[in-house]
Write an enzyme that holds these catalytic residues in place. Structure first.
Site, short mmCIF file in Angstrom:
data_model
loop_
_atom_site.label_atom_id
_atom_site.label_comp_id
_atom_site.label_asym_id
_atom_site.label_seq_id
_atom_site.Cartn_x
_atom_site.Cartn_y
_atom_site.Cartn_z
N LYS A 44 0.84 -1.22 0.00
CA LYS A 44 0.00 0.00 0.00
C LYS A 44 0.87 1.26 0.00
CE LYS A 44 -2.80 -1.13 3.69
NZ LYS A 44 -3.81 -0.81 4.71
N LYS A 46 2.69 2.13 2.53
CA LYS A 46 2.57 2.69 3.89
C LYS A 46 3.67 2.11 4.77
CE LYS A 46 -1.71 4.24 5.85
NZ LYS A 46 -2.92 3.95 6.62
N1 C2G Z 1 -10.29 6.21 10.50
C1 C2G Z 1 -11.27 7.07 11.00
N2 C2G Z 1 -10.90 8.28 11.50
C2 C2G Z 1 -9.59 8.65 11.53
C3 C2G Z 1 -8.59 7.77 11.04
C4 C2G Z 1 -8.97 6.55 10.52
O1 C2G Z 1 -12.47 6.74 10.98
N3 C2G Z 1 -9.28 9.87 12.04
C5 C2G Z 1 -10.73 4.93 9.95
C6 C2G Z 1 -10.39 4.79 8.46
O2 C2G Z 1 -11.39 5.43 7.67
C7 C2G Z 1 -10.40 3.27 8.29
C8 C2G Z 1 -9.90 2.77 9.67
O3 C2G Z 1 -10.04 3.87 10.58
O4 C2G Z 1 -11.74 2.81 8.08
C9 C2G Z 1 -8.47 2.34 9.64
O5 C2G Z 1 -7.70 3.43 9.12
P1 C2G Z 1 -6.20 3.10 8.59
O6 C2G Z 1 -5.50 2.36 9.66
O7 C2G Z 1 -5.63 4.35 8.04
O8 C2G Z 1 -6.55 2.06 7.42
P2 C2G Z 1 -5.93 2.06 5.94
O9 C2G Z 1 -4.45 2.10 6.01
O10 C2G Z 1 -6.67 3.10 5.19
O11 C2G Z 1 -6.28 0.57 5.42
O12 C2G Z 1 -8.30 -2.71 2.67
C10 C2G Z 1 -8.52 -1.49 3.35
C11 C2G Z 1 -7.23 -0.96 3.94
O13 C2G Z 1 -6.57 -1.98 4.67
C12 C2G Z 1 -7.51 0.23 4.84
#
Ligand code: C2G
Length: 150
Positions: A44, A46
């Protein structure tokens, strides 16, 4: 048994994650989370502070989460939904529309993200603060050298 499924990296576990997981847990009886593995995060693009095992342990310690499994690729969601017998797939709205292709298998929707908090923002804050501290220490050192030389 109404199962909700969601996915994420959940690095530097913070209140944005907690708000999401709490809200999802209130939508049904069971919440299962696909936690991105370290190798999938490199896919990703990341980088994380906490390795997968720690991010998984933090999710498992969360009262709102019933099961955590590894998310290793983009393609596994259909198999996960079937295995977990999920009826709801929910993500934060930064992903709005991205997983609508799953709606033949499961109800898909997106909920508003928590504003002003993200793992990236936490990392940036710590970096800026460290840089400020370094400047302060350098200034104090040059001041001390000036005093010693005078
Ligand atoms: N999230 C949120 N509010 C934030 C930060 C994150 O609601 N301030 C939510 C994101 O929208 C997501 C979840 O928390 O639904 C996890 O966020 P991340 O860890 O950033 O996930 P990501 O790296 O986007 O991975 O297949 C999908 C991916 O694995 C998602």
């Amino acid at each position: 048994m109404k199962t909700i499924i969601t996915y994420g990296t959940f690095d530097l576990f913070h209140v944005g994650h907690i708000n999401l997981l709490k809200r999802l847990s209130e939508l049904g009886d069971r919440l299962v989370v696909g936690c991105s593995t370290d190798s999938f995060n490199s896919l990703k693009g990341k980088t994380t502070v906490y390795p997968y095992e720690q991010r998984k342990a933090l999710l498992e310690a969360c009262r709102y989460v019933d099961n955590v499994f590894p998310e290793e690729n983009w393609e596994q969601k259909r198999a996960d939904i079937t295995r977990e017998k999920a009826t709801l797939f929910v993500m934060g709205d930064d992903w709005a529309g991205k997983f609508d292709n799953l709606s033949d298998l499961v109800e898909v929707f997106y909920i508003p993200r928590t504003p002003d908090i993200s793992s990236t923002e936490v990392k940036t804050y710590l970096k800026v603060r460290d840089e400020e501290k370094t400047v302060e220490i350098k200034n104090l050192l040059s001041r001390a050298i000036e005093l010693l030389e005078s």
